[in-house]
Design a protein around this motif. Structure first.
Motif, PDB file in Angstrom:
ATOM      1  N   UNK A  82       0.842  -1.201   0.000  1.00 13.77           N
ATOM      2  CA  UNK A  82       0.000   0.000   0.000  1.00 13.77           C
ATOM      3  C   UNK A  82       0.881   1.256   0.000  1.00 13.77           C
ATOM      4  N   UNK A  85       2.156   1.997  -3.496  1.00 14.10           N
ATOM      5  CA  UNK A  85       1.126   2.609  -4.347  1.00 14.10           C
ATOM      6  C   UNK A  85       1.092   4.116  -4.080  1.00 14.10           C
ATOM      7  N   UNK A 233      -8.876  -7.651  14.050  1.00 10.24           N
ATOM      8  CA  UNK A 233      -8.934  -7.075  12.703  1.00 10.24           C
ATOM      9  C   UNK A 233      -8.871  -5.548  12.762  1.00 10.24           C
ATOM     10  N   UNK A 237      -6.115  -3.487  10.648  1.00 10.31           N
ATOM     11  CA  UNK A 237      -6.399  -2.435   9.669  1.00 10.31           C
ATOM     12  C   UNK A 237      -5.772  -1.105  10.078  1.00 10.31           C
TER      13      UNK A 237
ATOM     14  N   UNK B  11      -5.946  -2.785  -4.339  1.00  6.42           N
ATOM     15  CA  UNK B  11      -5.181  -3.404  -3.243  1.00  6.42           C
ATOM     16  C   UNK B  11      -5.593  -2.900  -1.855  1.00  6.42           C
ATOM     17  N   UNK B  12      -5.977  -1.621  -1.759  1.00  4.77           N
ATOM     18  CA  UNK B  12      -6.434  -1.102  -0.467  1.00  4.77           C
ATOM     19  C   UNK B  12      -7.679  -1.862  -0.008  1.00  4.77           C
ATOM     20  N   UNK B  15      -6.786  -5.598   0.914  1.00  5.63           N
ATOM     21  CA  UNK B  15      -6.122  -5.782   2.213  1.00  5.63           C
ATOM     22  C   UNK B  15      -7.015  -5.327   3.366  1.00  5.63           C
ATOM     23  N   UNK B  16      -7.510  -4.088   3.308  1.00  2.19           N
ATOM     24  CA  UNK B  16      -8.189  -3.526   4.480  1.00  2.19           C
ATOM     25  C   UNK B  16      -9.600  -4.086   4.665  1.00  2.19           C
ATOM     26  N   UNK B  17     -10.268  -4.456   3.571  1.00  2.00           N
ATOM     27  CA  UNK B  17     -11.608  -5.033   3.688  1.00  2.00           C
ATOM     28  C   UNK B  17     -11.542  -6.557   3.582  1.00  2.00           C
ATOM     29  N   UNK B  19      -8.993  -8.810   4.219  1.00  2.00           N
ATOM     30  CA  UNK B  19      -8.366  -9.579   5.304  1.00  2.00           C
ATOM     31  C   UNK B  19      -9.328  -9.817   6.477  1.00  2.00           C
ATOM     32  N   UNK B  20     -10.053  -8.781   6.962  1.00  2.00           N
ATOM     33  CA  UNK B  20     -11.012  -9.054   8.038  1.00  2.00           C
ATOM     34  C   UNK B  20     -12.079 -10.074   7.640  1.00  2.00           C
ATOM     35  N   UNK B  23     -10.463 -13.958   7.521  1.00  6.88           N
ATOM     36  CA  UNK B  23      -9.597 -14.234   8.663  1.00  6.88           C
ATOM     37  C   UNK B  23      -9.748 -15.686   9.118  1.00  6.88           C
TER      38      UNK B  23
END
Lengths: 484, 68
Positions: A82, A85, A233, A237, B11-12, B15-17, B19-20, B23
């Motif tokens: 990230x 990017x 989580x 994040x 990618x944001x 990863x951020x949405x 991965x949770x 899990x």
């Protein structure tokens, strides 16, 4: 003297020679010493930036965190891509502006953009405060390696002193040119060692990755997923976001981007670097392999897991090779950090206080500050009980507070005033300092929040307060200027 | 280029949405827990996406060093 120690000593000797060779024929003024005369091509910039990223933090801290914490270690793999990017669009304008105004350090950039020398001093102070834990973790790593490779012949305390002395001599001799050449050596060695360990150990002890993870999952259920509370989580994040935004806010990363010859180098790096991240995967595999083979390491001891497993598995000479790779991962970034800290103190604080000082004087001050910085870090290293990852996250929480001000300054019409920038950074940094000194978490401050928010990384909370303050103070001061 | 740039958002989200939501350990992918394999996939995709953006970006053309 063990075979391992002989190999490590030889590596240190080679590194010092490379540093001396790199210096030959170069006129070492402050710009040469700290940004290599802005003459490095894509490959060297790539290697230098990669060199900073693959540090003791990844080598020992990454494997240790995988060993001690499990799935939360995956955050280290996530934030880099990230950050790259963001870098694609963020770094070229910074580089252009820095080149145009012949800036050599991060605070110069802020001071110029906001036309405020005071803001430059503040940014320099934030940088130095954040760099100390980063340097401490490199020395901690050096100490661990020398201690393990000496098989107990050298005390950890002496090992840290030796490590600090080597970094100091190295930096004073060659500056950033030394770092660039050592970085090439280091990256080759670390790549080979990490790939070998990450492939060999899981196969040797478990017969493959699948059986290894199945065995860990059976022995420690829940260890391979993010837990419901704690490093949950929400923690994942917020930590990924914090570290991705803070990635290029480190004074030494900022400094090394000034070494580039052309701006396209950054855009090309943004394409190449994500894949380079995958080396981390093999570091994690080593940490996971150690869980069932060298059990029982607790607290700060988790950082020892990679070396403990290596000593148990290999002959001393090979432990020496692993240790040599580890020494380089501490030396290269350690030297970059020292150069950054010394340049900040000399150029952005000393010169701000005594503007009449000549370039030669500032350069001399920068070089003589190197041993002082080393000494301060040794004191902190010997006192501390934190793990490598905890130290780095603390540094990140500090530097990321510079991100909102930086981004605002890149906008065509900057909405943030210098008062707003100043207030925002102060509030953010004060929040991080207060919470890390008192070990406060969000859960302790606001226990009534929804469970998901309790685990937020405190750095993100500080960042929100920072932006709110920055906006409010900017709005007030802007109106006043308009009426004046 | 205007459209291609927006690929960088993926990618944001991944990863951020992602991965949770993913899990979990099972199923193992290439021997890795699902959550880890998912992150690895996004690292590779990030490189691909940034490569596409690089090639489409007019800022990288018309310079001394030609690029295939």
């Amino acid at each position: 003297m063990s075979a391992a120690l002989i190999i490590i000593v030889a590596t240190i000797a080679i590194v010092l020679c490379l540093g001396l060779l790199a210096r030959r024929g170069k006129d070492m003024n402050l710009e040469q010493w700290s940004v290599g005369g802005r003459g490095f091509g894509t490959i060297l910039v790539f290697v230098l930036m990669a060199g900073e990223i693959y540090t003791t933090f990844t080598f020992l801290g990454g494997s240790g965190f995988a060993y001690g914490h499990g799935a939360p270690v995956f955050y280290i793999l996530s934030y880099g891509c990230l950050a790259y990017i963001i870098s694609y669009w963020m770094l070229p304008p910074i580089w252009r502006y820095a080149k145009q105004h012949r800036l050599i350090a991060q605070p110069d950039f802020f001071a110029h953009k906001y036309d405020s020398p005071a803001l430059g001093i503040l940014v320099a102070l934030v940088g130095i405060v954040a760099l100390i834990p980063y340097l401490v973790l490199q020395l901690k790593g050096l100490g661990i390696i020398v201690d393990a490779a000496a098989y107990g012949a050298i005390s950890p305390t002496l090992a840290i002193w030796i490590g600090a002395a080597v970094v100091t001599v190295y930096v004073m001799v060659s500056g950033v040119h030394g770092s660039a050449w050592t970085a090439v050596l280091k990256d080759t060695l670390i790549l080979a060692v990490v790939l070998f360990l990450g492939i060999y150990l899981p196969i040797h002890y478990y017969g493959g990755y699948g059986p290894m993870f199945t065995a860990i999952d059976a022995a420690k259920p829940g260890f391979l997923t993010l837990p419901a509370r704690g490093e949950s989580v929400a923690w994942f994040d917020s930590t990924v976001l914090l570290t991705a935004l803070g990635f290029y806010m480190w004074p030494h990363s900022f400094g090394s981007l000034f070494t580039a010859k052309e701006e396209r180098a950054f855009r090309r790096n943004a394409v190449m670097m994500p894949v380079y991240q995958l080396i981390l995967l093999f570091v994690f595999f080593v940490g996971f392999a150690a869980i069932l083979k060298v059990p029982g390491l607790k607290g700060p001891e988790i950082d020892l897991s990679l070396l403990r497993l290596s000593v148990q598995t290999f002959d001393p000479w090979f432990v020496g090779v692993i240790g040599a790779a580890g020494v380089l991962t501490a030396l290269v970034p350690g030297s970059m950090i020292m150069i950054a800290a010394a340049t900040l103190l000399a150029n952005n604080i000393f010169r701000a206080v005594r503007p009449q000082a000549s370039d030669a004087t500032v350069s001399l001050v920068a070089k003589s500050l190197v041993p002082v910085i080393a000494l301060v870090s040794v004191v902190f290293t010997l006192r501390g009980g934190a793990t490598i990852v905890a130290l780095l996250l603390m540094g990140y929480a500090f530097v990321t507070q510079l991100f909102p001000t930086l981004i605002a300054s890149l906008l065509p019409r900057n909405p943030v005033t210098r008062e707003g920038a100043f207030a925002g950074i102060c509030v953010g940094v004060a929040t991080v300092a207060a919470t890390s000194l008192t070990h406060t978490t969000v859960a302790m401050l606001l226990p009534s929040l929804p469970a998901a928010l309790l685990d937020l990384n405190i750095g993100i909370v500080a960042l929100v307060l920072n932006v709110v303050t920055m906006g409010a103070v900017s709005a007030v001061t802007r109106r006043r200027t308009a009426f004046a | 280029m205007a459209f291609v740039k927006w690929l960088a958002v993926l990618p944001f989200l991944g990863i951020l949405v992602g991965v949770p939501l993913l899990n979990q350990v099972q199923p193992l992918v290439l021997g890795m827990p699902l959550i880890l394999a998912w992150i690895v996939m996004w690292i590779v995709l990030t490189a691909v996406i940034m490569g596409i953006i690089y090639l489409c970006d007019p800022a990288n053309r018309d310079m001394a060093e030609p690029r295939a």
